[in-house]
Design a protein around this motif. Structure first.
Motif, PDB file in Angstrom:
ATOM      1  N   LYS A   6      43.688  58.290  40.460  1.00 43.20           N
ATOM      2  CA  LYS A   6      43.913  59.541  41.176  1.00 43.20           C
ATOM      3  C   LYS A   6      43.187  59.525  42.514  1.00 43.20           C
ATOM      4  O   LYS A   6      42.019  59.141  42.596  1.00 43.20           O
ATOM      5  N   ALA A   7      43.876  59.995  43.554  1.00 44.55           N
ATOM      6  CA  ALA A   7      43.300  59.968  44.903  1.00 44.55           C
ATOM      7  C   ALA A   7      42.011  60.768  44.989  1.00 44.55           C
ATOM      8  O   ALA A   7      41.071  60.371  45.693  1.00 44.55           O
ATOM      9  N   GLU A   8      41.930  61.896  44.269  1.00 43.93           N
ATOM     10  CA  GLU A   8      40.741  62.742  44.378  1.00 43.93           C
ATOM     11  C   GLU A   8      39.507  62.117  43.745  1.00 43.93           C
ATOM     12  O   GLU A   8      38.390  62.604  43.941  1.00 43.93           O
ATOM     13  N   THR A   9      39.688  61.041  42.985  1.00 42.07           N
ATOM     14  CA  THR A   9      38.543  60.371  42.377  1.00 42.07           C
ATOM     15  C   THR A   9      38.161  59.082  43.118  1.00 42.07           C
ATOM     16  O   THR A   9      37.285  58.357  42.670  1.00 42.07           O
ATOM     17  N   ARG A  10      38.785  58.794  44.239  1.00 42.22           N
ATOM     18  CA  ARG A  10      38.456  57.587  44.995  1.00 42.22           C
ATOM     19  C   ARG A  10      37.078  57.713  45.643  1.00 42.22           C
ATOM     20  O   ARG A  10      36.786  58.674  46.336  1.00 42.22           O
ATOM     21  N   SER A  11      36.259  56.726  45.443  1.00 47.97           N
ATOM     22  CA  SER A  11      34.958  56.680  46.073  1.00 47.97           C
ATOM     23  C   SER A  11      35.100  56.387  47.560  1.00 47.97           C
ATOM     24  O   SER A  11      35.964  55.610  47.968  1.00 47.97           O
ATOM     25  N   CYS A  12      34.223  56.992  48.365  1.00 51.34           N
ATOM     26  CA  CYS A  12      34.182  56.678  49.790  1.00 51.34           C
ATOM     27  C   CYS A  12      33.077  55.669  50.100  1.00 51.34           C
ATOM     28  O   CYS A  12      32.862  55.327  51.263  1.00 51.34           O
ATOM     29  N   THR A  13      32.374  55.223  49.071  1.00 47.99           N
ATOM     30  CA  THR A  13      31.338  54.200  49.282  1.00 47.99           C
ATOM     31  C   THR A  13      31.767  52.878  48.650  1.00 47.99           C
ATOM     32  O   THR A  13      32.069  51.926  49.358  1.00 47.99           O
ATOM     33  N   SER A  14      31.828  52.828  47.331  1.00 49.45           N
ATOM     34  CA  SER A  14      32.244  51.595  46.645  1.00 49.45           C
ATOM     35  C   SER A  14      33.767  51.618  46.489  1.00 49.45           C
ATOM     36  O   SER A  14      34.289  52.035  45.462  1.00 49.45           O
ATOM     37  N   ILE A  15      34.456  51.166  47.520  1.00 51.75           N
ATOM     38  CA  ILE A  15      35.920  51.271  47.574  1.00 51.75           C
ATOM     39  C   ILE A  15      36.527  50.063  46.871  1.00 51.75           C
ATOM     40  O   ILE A  15      36.438  48.929  47.349  1.00 51.75           O
ATOM     41  N   CYS A  16      37.121  50.301  45.714  1.00 53.51           N
ATOM     42  CA  CYS A  16      37.622  49.229  44.857  1.00 53.51           C
ATOM     43  C   CYS A  16      39.141  49.166  44.913  1.00 53.51           C
ATOM     44  O   CYS A  16      39.823  50.180  44.735  1.00 53.51           O
ATOM     45  N   LEU A  17      39.661  47.952  45.137  1.00 52.65           N
ATOM     46  CA  LEU A  17      41.094  47.729  45.281  1.00 52.65           C
ATOM     47  C   LEU A  17      41.561  46.695  44.264  1.00 52.65           C
ATOM     48  O   LEU A  17      40.804  45.798  43.875  1.00 52.65           O
ATOM     49  N   LYS A  18      42.805  46.817  43.865  1.00 52.88           N
ATOM     50  CA  LYS A  18      43.404  45.855  42.941  1.00 52.88           C
ATOM     51  C   LYS A  18      44.640  45.243  43.581  1.00 52.88           C
ATOM     52  O   LYS A  18      45.291  45.851  44.440  1.00 52.88           O
ATOM     53  N   ALA A  72      32.621  40.572  49.107  1.00 55.91           N
ATOM     54  CA  ALA A  72      33.729  41.532  49.033  1.00 55.91           C
ATOM     55  C   ALA A  72      34.518  41.431  47.738  1.00 55.91           C
ATOM     56  O   ALA A  72      35.527  42.134  47.577  1.00 55.91           O
ATOM     57  N   GLY A  73      34.090  40.589  46.821  1.00 55.94           N
ATOM     58  CA  GLY A  73      34.793  40.488  45.553  1.00 55.94           C
ATOM     59  C   GLY A  73      34.441  41.618  44.622  1.00 55.94           C
ATOM     60  O   GLY A  73      33.399  42.283  44.771  1.00 55.94           O
ATOM     61  N   ALA A  74      35.290  41.895  43.656  1.00 52.26           N
ATOM     62  CA  ALA A  74      35.024  42.924  42.652  1.00 52.26           C
ATOM     63  C   ALA A  74      33.793  42.551  41.832  1.00 52.26           C
ATOM     64  O   ALA A  74      33.426  41.376  41.728  1.00 52.26           O
ATOM     65  N   TYR A  75      33.144  43.551  41.248  1.00 61.16           N
ATOM     66  CA  TYR A  75      31.996  43.322  40.383  1.00 61.16           C
ATOM     67  C   TYR A  75      32.410  42.464  39.195  1.00 61.16           C
ATOM     68  O   TYR A  75      33.556  42.529  38.728  1.00 61.16           O
ATOM     69  N   ARG A  76      31.470  41.672  38.687  1.00 66.18           N
ATOM     70  CA  ARG A  76      31.819  40.669  37.677  1.00 66.18           C
ATOM     71  C   ARG A  76      32.450  41.251  36.417  1.00 66.18           C
ATOM     72  O   ARG A  76      33.262  40.589  35.776  1.00 66.18           O
ATOM     73  N   ASP A  77      32.096  42.488  36.053  1.00 71.56           N
ATOM     74  CA  ASP A  77      32.650  43.097  34.844  1.00 71.56           C
ATOM     75  C   ASP A  77      33.920  43.901  35.106  1.00 71.56           C
ATOM     76  O   ASP A  77      34.558  44.378  34.162  1.00 71.56           O
ATOM     77  N   ALA A  78      34.260  44.077  36.385  1.00 70.42           N
ATOM     78  CA  ALA A  78      35.408  44.905  36.751  1.00 70.42           C
ATOM     79  C   ALA A  78      36.696  44.083  36.773  1.00 70.42           C
ATOM     80  O   ALA A  78      36.649  42.854  36.781  1.00 70.42           O
ATOM     81  N   PRO A  79      37.855  44.742  36.786  1.00 71.47           N
ATOM     82  CA  PRO A  79      39.110  44.009  36.931  1.00 71.47           C
ATOM     83  C   PRO A  79      39.118  43.211  38.229  1.00 71.47           C
ATOM     84  O   PRO A  79      38.484  43.615  39.217  1.00 71.47           O
ATOM     85  N   PRO A  80      39.812  42.082  38.283  1.00 79.18           N
ATOM     86  CA  PRO A  80      39.851  41.269  39.504  1.00 79.18           C
ATOM     87  C   PRO A  80      40.350  42.091  40.692  1.00 79.18           C
ATOM     88  O   PRO A  80      41.273  42.891  40.560  1.00 79.18           O
ATOM     89  N   GLY A  81      39.730  41.903  41.833  1.00 82.04           N
ATOM     90  CA  GLY A  81      40.150  42.633  43.017  1.00 82.04           C
ATOM     91  C   GLY A  81      39.144  42.519  44.136  1.00 82.04           C
ATOM     92  O   GLY A  81      38.377  41.550  44.221  1.00 82.04           O
ATOM     93  N   ILE A  82      39.106  43.535  44.979  1.00 81.74           N
ATOM     94  CA  ILE A  82      38.256  43.564  46.161  1.00 81.74           C
ATOM     95  C   ILE A  82      37.406  44.827  46.105  1.00 81.74           C
ATOM     96  O   ILE A  82      37.882  45.882  45.694  1.00 81.74           O
ATOM     97  N   ARG A  83      36.147  44.711  46.533  1.00 84.96           N
ATOM     98  CA  ARG A  83      35.290  45.888  46.657  1.00 84.96           C
ATOM     99  C   ARG A  83      34.681  45.880  48.048  1.00 84.96           C
ATOM    100  O   ARG A  83      33.983  44.944  48.423  1.00 84.96           O
ATOM    101  N   ILE A  84      34.964  46.933  48.801  1.00 81.20           N
ATOM    102  CA  ILE A  84      34.478  47.042  50.174  1.00 81.20           C
ATOM    103  C   ILE A  84      33.539  48.241  50.252  1.00 81.20           C
ATOM    104  O   ILE A  84      33.940  49.363  49.942  1.00 81.20           O
ATOM    105  N   TRP A  85      32.305  48.007  50.666  1.00 83.87           N
ATOM    106  CA  TRP A  85      31.370  49.109  50.810  1.00 83.87           C
ATOM    107  C   TRP A  85      31.733  49.914  52.049  1.00 83.87           C
ATOM    108  O   TRP A  85      31.875  49.367  53.143  1.00 83.87           O
ATOM    109  N   GLY A  86      31.888  51.218  51.858  1.00 77.34           N
ATOM    110  CA  GLY A  86      32.279  52.086  52.960  1.00 77.34           C
ATOM    111  C   GLY A  86      31.249  53.148  53.273  1.00 77.34           C
ATOM    112  O   GLY A  86      31.579  54.164  53.881  1.00 77.34           O
TER     113      GLY A  86
END
Length: 381
Positions: free
Chosen positions: A295-307, A341-355
């Motif tokens: 859900k868009a309203e639950t998107r973090s503006c700091t730990s921005i996680c993408l799949k 910029a990689g996802a956290y080791r326990d998270a689903p594969p993807g990208i994590r960008i600090w914002g």
């Protein structure tokens, strides 16, 4: 290959990027070789507390302490010192929240624990929470990029304590202090401070619990916040339980001073939201990637996680999908455009960008074409 590179390629979710313009000169005033118990040392520590209160609008009757072992230490102090007086509801939707569940259920072994979990990208049903009980939760899931959208679900007439790990939310999101009894964070998150020190905020209700309840288990020295049934006030005036790094203290003061100078909390939130918007606009026009939060309203503006949602990738076996994401992050690091910029080791594969607020939106915007290039390169083999 894009021509423009981010001026600062540091997009790690902790330790995070330093404030714009930071250099080692910012630490020239550090009290190296001086005791933190000296009058100047205590003044430096008190300044961290006072600036934090001012910038975050923390109520005057809430106590703020500097504690050992980063946010983890602050959370552990709260769990081991406060829980057990009544039943507890644990909420978890990412790895750190799950760590707190493990501590409470398997280490403290409390007899009355209810656990509400959700997979990465989602929140548990917050309406199930019983506010006659203590409630432990993260405000922002650092490893999932999912945050609670607001504090409306927290009861104003709660009987239990609201214990909130807010380490990747503080200084980037507006926390409703009247609804929170315990709040923790670390210096190395949103303002990019150095590691090892945590912040612990206690409401009057939390202090009352500390002074009226004694846990059945022994407490290590670094967890002890009371003596003879009364709270140790010095902890919340800069008299730390163990020896802090005065270089790290100076760096924290520098970050807080910068935050105040640019306009305080509204400016910090605005910078972080601008970073999220830049990524959201790009994701909306990009077919191979999407946000991990449902859900868009639950998107973090700091730990921005993408799949990665490209059918070519999602059709691969799980280990191959993980390898695709790993190659993408490695390619970005090899080119020096995005570190960590990689996802956290326990998270689903993807990208994590600090914002967070220390990241310039111009650097986010410069990074986005590189993400497209890197993915196309990995896909082409």
């Amino acid at each position: 290959m894009p021509e423009i590179r981010p001026a600062n390629p540091q997009f790690s979710s902790g330790p995070c990027a330093k404030r714009p313009g930071w250099s080692l000169d910012a630490l020239k005033g550090a009290l190296v070789g001086r005791s933190h118990r000296s009058k100047p040392g205590k003044a430096k520590l008190a300044k961290v507390i006072d600036l934090s209160r001012e910038i975050l609008n923390i109520p005057a009757d809430y106590r703020i302490g500097i504690v050992p072992a980063s946010d983890t230490g602050a959370v552990e102090m709260a769990l081991w010192s406060l829980l057990g007086a009544r039943g507890v509801d644990m909420l978890a939707w990412e790895s750190f929240g799950k760590d707190w569940v493990t501590d409470v259920a398997k280490q403290l072994k409390l007899p009355d624990v209810r656990t509400f979990t959700a997979p990465y990208g989602e929140l548990p049903d917050l309406t199930q929470v019983d506010w006659t009980r203590d409630v432990v939760f993260t405000w922002n899931g650092t490893t999932s990029g999912v945050r609670v959208p607001n504090g409306d679900w927290i009861s104003d007439s709660r009987e239990g304590l609201a214990i909130c790990d807010a380490t990747s939310a503080t200084f980037a999101m507006d926390l409703p202090w009247s609804k929170l009894d315990v709040v923790t964070w670390s210096w190395q998150k949103v303002l990019g401070g150095e590691a090892a020190h945590g912040m612990l905020v206690l409401s009057p209700r939390a202090v009352e619990r500390l002074e009226s309840y004694k846990p059945a288990w022994p407490l290590p020295k670094i967890f002890r916040m009371t003596k003879d049934g009364k709270i140790v006030e010095g902890i919340f005036k800069g008299e730390t339980i163990n020896t802090p790094s005065m270089i790290a203290v100076e760096d924290a003061i520098d970050g807080l001073t910068w935050a105040k100078e640019i306009g305080g909390l509204p400016a910090l939130i605005g910078r972080s939201q601008a970073n999220l918007k830049a990524i959201a606009d790009w994701a909306a026009r990009t077919d191979w990637v999407d946000f991990l939060p449902v859900k868009a309203e639950t998107r973090s503006c700091t730990s921005i996680c993408l799949k990665i949602v490209d059918p070519w990738a999602t059709a691969q076996p799980a280990d191959a999908q993980a390898e695709i994401a790993k190659k993408l992050a490695s390619l970005l690091e090899k080119e020096g455009v995005a570190l960590d910029a990689g996802a956290y080791r326990d998270a689903p594969p993807g990208i994590r960008i600090w914002g967070g607020a220390t990241v310039e939106t111009a650097d986010i915007e410069a990074l986005l074409p590189w993400l497209d290039w890197a993915y196309a390169t990995v896909k082409a083999g």
